[in-house]
Design an enzyme around this catalytic site. Structure first.
Site, PDB file in Angstrom:
ATOM      1  N   ARG A 144       0.830  -1.210   0.000  1.00 26.67           N
ATOM      2  CA  ARG A 144       0.000   0.000   0.000  1.00 26.67           C
ATOM      3  C   ARG A 144       0.863   1.259   0.000  1.00 26.67           C
ATOM      4  O   ARG A 144       0.494   2.302  -0.525  1.00 26.67           O
ATOM      5  CB  ARG A 144      -0.979   0.006   1.188  1.00 26.67           C
ATOM      6  CG  ARG A 144      -1.799   1.306   1.271  1.00 26.67           C
ATOM      7  CD  ARG A 144      -3.045   1.195   2.145  1.00 26.67           C
ATOM      8  NE  ARG A 144      -2.812   0.528   3.412  1.00 26.67           N
ATOM      9  CZ  ARG A 144      -2.195   1.070   4.466  1.00 26.67           C
ATOM     10  NH1 ARG A 144      -1.749   2.310   4.425  1.00 26.67           N
ATOM     11  NH2 ARG A 144      -2.038   0.362   5.567  1.00 26.67           N
TER      12      ARG A 144
ATOM     13  N   TYR B 216     -16.555  14.482 -15.792  1.00 23.83           N
ATOM     14  CA  TYR B 216     -16.958  13.081 -15.627  1.00 23.83           C
ATOM     15  C   TYR B 216     -17.976  12.964 -14.468  1.00 23.83           C
ATOM     16  O   TYR B 216     -17.775  13.546 -13.404  1.00 23.83           O
ATOM     17  CB  TYR B 216     -15.702  12.255 -15.332  1.00 23.83           C
ATOM     18  CG  TYR B 216     -15.947  10.783 -15.238  1.00 23.83           C
ATOM     19  CD1 TYR B 216     -16.168  10.026 -16.379  1.00 23.83           C
ATOM     20  CD2 TYR B 216     -15.979  10.145 -14.003  1.00 23.83           C
ATOM     21  CE1 TYR B 216     -16.408   8.667 -16.300  1.00 23.83           C
ATOM     22  CE2 TYR B 216     -16.216   8.784 -13.915  1.00 23.83           C
ATOM     23  CZ  TYR B 216     -16.432   8.055 -15.072  1.00 23.83           C
ATOM     24  OH  TYR B 216     -16.670   6.713 -14.983  1.00 23.83           O
TER      25      TYR B 216
ATOM     26  N   ASP C 277      -7.859  16.980 -15.536  1.00 24.79           N
ATOM     27  CA  ASP C 277      -8.124  15.587 -15.892  1.00 24.79           C
ATOM     28  C   ASP C 277      -7.782  15.459 -17.377  1.00 24.79           C
ATOM     29  O   ASP C 277      -8.478  16.006 -18.233  1.00 24.79           O
ATOM     30  CB  ASP C 277      -9.594  15.242 -15.616  1.00 24.79           C
ATOM     31  CG  ASP C 277      -9.926  13.771 -15.910  1.00 24.79           C
ATOM     32  OD1 ASP C 277      -9.232  13.162 -16.751  1.00 24.79           O
ATOM     33  OD2 ASP C 277     -10.889  13.250 -15.321  1.00 24.79           O
TER      34      ASP C 277
ATOM     35  N   LYS D  87      -8.533   4.214 -19.698  1.00 27.94           N
ATOM     36  CA  LYS D  87      -8.881   4.654 -21.043  1.00 27.94           C
ATOM     37  C   LYS D  87      -7.645   4.586 -21.951  1.00 27.94           C
ATOM     38  O   LYS D  87      -7.105   3.522 -22.130  1.00 27.94           O
ATOM     39  CB  LYS D  87      -9.496   6.061 -20.965  1.00 27.94           C
ATOM     40  CG  LYS D  87     -10.511   6.224 -19.807  1.00 27.94           C
ATOM     41  CD  LYS D  87     -11.765   5.405 -19.956  1.00 27.94           C
ATOM     42  CE  LYS D  87     -12.638   5.326 -18.712  1.00 27.94           C
ATOM     43  NZ  LYS D  87     -12.970   6.578 -18.040  1.00 27.94           N
TER      44      LYS D  87
HETATM   45  C1  PLP Z   1     -13.452   7.067 -16.791  1.00 26.89           C
HETATM   46  C2  PLP Z   1     -13.103   8.437 -16.349  1.00 26.89           C
HETATM   47  C3  PLP Z   1     -12.840   8.743 -15.005  1.00 26.89           C
HETATM   48  C4  PLP Z   1     -12.985   7.721 -13.906  1.00 26.89           C
HETATM   49  O1  PLP Z   1     -12.042   6.699 -14.053  1.00 26.89           O
HETATM   50  P1  PLP Z   1     -12.295   5.180 -13.554  1.00 26.89           P
HETATM   51  O2  PLP Z   1     -11.022   4.529 -13.991  1.00 26.89           O
HETATM   52  O3  PLP Z   1     -13.517   4.669 -14.238  1.00 26.89           O
HETATM   53  O4  PLP Z   1     -12.462   5.217 -12.075  1.00 26.89           O
HETATM   54  C5  PLP Z   1     -12.460  10.040 -14.686  1.00 26.89           C
HETATM   55  N1  PLP Z   1     -12.358  10.987 -15.635  1.00 26.89           N
HETATM   56  C6  PLP Z   1     -12.620  10.736 -16.944  1.00 26.89           C
HETATM   57  C7  PLP Z   1     -12.494  11.828 -17.936  1.00 26.89           C
HETATM   58  C8  PLP Z   1     -13.003   9.458 -17.344  1.00 26.89           C
HETATM   59  O5  PLP Z   1     -13.261   9.219 -18.629  1.00 26.89           O
END
Ligand code: PLP
Length: 389
Positions: free
Chosen positions: A57, A110, A182, A207
Site C-alpha cells: 500500500r 466526468y 483531468d 482509457k
Molecule cells: C473514466 C473516467 C474517469 C474515472 O475513471 P475510472 O477509472 O472509471 O475510475 C475520470 N475521468 C474521466 C475523464 C473518465 O473518462
C-alpha cells in the site's frame, strides 16, 4: 532514464529499472510486504532515510515503474498510481479540500467526479461550483475567498468542450489556487497540462493509457515534490492504491500509446468529416473540425484532436436507438480509449434517469451519440455507421 528522450522512446523505456536478473519486462512484484535486512534497516525504511520498500500500500516496484513512466511522459516530478481513475480524483480532493473550502469545476466533468463532491464531500462541508470552463470569465466569477482548487476536464465528456489550460493557470496563480487537469481524453501524447501551467494532472488510465479495455486504474502526476509528498501521504493512508498486477498490465498498454493514438485519431478525423457531410446527422463535435467552437484552443494546446467524437442525429432519440441496434462492429458499451470502437447513447443509456432539464444544462441532448474510435480499419467503421444511419 534520461528525460530528454522523445515521447515514443519514453513510453517504452521510462520507469524501468533492471533488477539483478535483467528481465526485459518488469517483474510483477506480487507481494504485500517486503523483508528488512535487519532492525536498523527496518527503522531506516520507516524513517524515510532509506528508499527500501516496506508494504505494497505504501509502494511497490511494479507500481513505481508505472508511476515514474507516466510522470516522465507528463513532465512532472512524480506519479501516484491508484486502483481506479476515481481513486485518483478523490485522492486529489482529499489532499487539497477541507471543511469550509470550495472547488470550481467544469460543468461537463466526468459524472462521478461531480457526484462525489455533491453527494459525499458536501457531507464534510466542502462546497463546489460547476461552470462552463471553456468560458474563462465564468471560472473567475465562481472563485470565492475559500476556493482551493480549479479542476478542469478538457476535452470534457460527452460534449467534447475544450477549456484553455494556460488561461486557467493564469487565473489560478493570480488567486493562489491549485489548478488540476483531468487529461484522460487526450493522454500525455496529445496534451501536457503541467507545461501549460497546471499544478496537478490526473488520468483514468482505464482509457487511452492502458488502451485495451482490460483494466481499471488511475495515475496522478504532480509538478512539485511538495505536492507529491502530500498526495502520496493521503493516498497511502486512505488506501485506493494500485495492485502490482494491474500496474503491469497498464505498463504493457502504455508502451504503444502513441501508435494507438495516431491510428485512432487518423480514423477519427475521417469519420468526423464523413459524419459532418451525412444527411442524417444534425451536428458533429470533434476538435479536428473547424466547426468545433473551441477549434483554435485545441490547435494551440493539443498536438492532435484525439479519438472521441460526439454527434447528433436529426431523428433524435428514436434514430439514436436505431443506430445503437444497427451497428455490428462498434461495441455498444460505456468507457472509451481502447483499441476497439465503442458507441454509446447517453439519453437512452447512462443518462436515461437524469431529468431533461439537467441533461440539457450539461449539454446532453436526446440526439447525442458518443463514439470512441478504435484502431480498426476506417472503411469498415464507416460501413458499420452507414448501416445504422
Ligand atoms: C473514466 C473516467 C474517469 C474515472 O475513471 P475510472 O477509472 O472509471 O475510475 C475520470 N475521468 C474521466 C475523464 C473518465 O473518462
Amino acid at each position: 532514464m534520461n528525460q530528454d528522450k522523445h515521447f515514443d522512446t519514453l513510453q517504452v523505456h521510462a520507469g524501468h529499472q533492471h533488477d539483478h536478473l535483467k528481465a526485459v519486462n518488469p517483474p510483477i512484484y506480487q507481494t504485500s510486504t517486503f523483508a528488512f535486512e535487519d532492525a536498523d534497516d527496518g527503522a531506516a525504511c520507516f524513517a524515510g532515510e532509506n528508499a527500501g520498500y516496506i508494504y505494497t500500500r505504501l509502494g511497490n516496484p511494479t507500481v513505481r515503474h508505472l508511476e515514474n513512466a507516466v510522470a516522465a511522459l507528463e513532465g512532472g516530478f512524480g506519479g501516484i498510481a491508484c486502483g481506479s481513475g476515481m481513486g485518483a480524483v478523490t485522492s486529489v480532493y482529499m489532499a487539497f479540500l477541507s471543511a469550509g473550502s470550495h472547488i470550481v469545476s467544469t460543468d461537463a466533468v466526468y459524472g462521478a467526479s461531480r457526484s462525489v463532491l455533491e453527494k459525499h464531500f458536501s457531507r464534510f462541508g466542502v462546497q463546489s461550483t460547476f461552470v462552463d470552463s471553456s468560458n474563462l470569465a465564468l471560472v473567475e466569477a465562481a472563485i470565492r475567498p475559500n476556493t482551493k482548487l480549479i479542476y478542469i476536464e478538457t476535452p470534457a465528456n460527452p460534449t467534447i468542450s475544450i477549456t484553455d489550460i494556460a488561461d486557467c493557470a493564469v487565473v489560478a496563480a493570480k488567486h493562489g489556487i491549485k489548478l488540476v487537469v483531468d487529461n484522460t481524453f487526450c493522454s500525455p501524447y496529445l496534451q501536457q497540462p503541467l507545461a501549460l501551467g497546471a499544478d496537478i494532472v490526473l488520468h483514468s488510465v482505464t482509457k487511452f493509457i492502458n488502451g485495451h479495455a482490460d483494466v481499471v486504474g488511475g495515475v496522478i502526476v504532480t509538478k512539485t515534490a511538495e505536492d507529491h509528498k502530500l498526495l502520496y501521504n493521503v493516498m497511502t493512508s486512505m488506501g485506493p492504491n494500485m495492485d502490482p498486477h494491474q500496474a503491469w498490465l497498464v505498463i504493457r498498454g502504455l508502451k504503444t500509446l502513441s501508435l494507438r493514438m495516431e491510428k485512432a485519431q487518423a480514423n477519427s478525423q475521417i469519420i468526423a468529416e464523413w459524419l459532418e457531410a451525412h444527411p442524417a446527422v444534425a451536428w458533429v463535435r470533434y476538435p479536428g473540425l473547424k466547426s468545433h467552437p473551441q477549434y483554435e484552443i485545441a490547435q494551440r494546446q493539443q498536438s492532435g484532436p484525439g479519438a472521441m467524437i460526439s454527434f447528433g442525429l436529426k431523428g433524435g432519440l428514436a434514430a439514436g436507438k436505431k443506430l445503437m441496434d444497427s451497428v455490428k462492429l462498434a461495441v455498444l458499451a460505456v468507457s472509451l480509449g481502447g483499441v476497439e470502437t465503442l458507441i454509446q447513447h447517453p439519453a437512452s443509456m447512462t443518462h436515461a434517469k437524469v431529468s431533461s432539464e439537467a441533461k440539457l444544462a450539461a449539454g446532453i441532448t436526446d440526439d447525442l451519440v458518443r463514439y470512441s474510435v478504435g484502431i480498426e480499419n476506417v472503411d469498415d467503421l464507416i460501413a458499420d455507421l452507414e448501416r445504422g444511419l
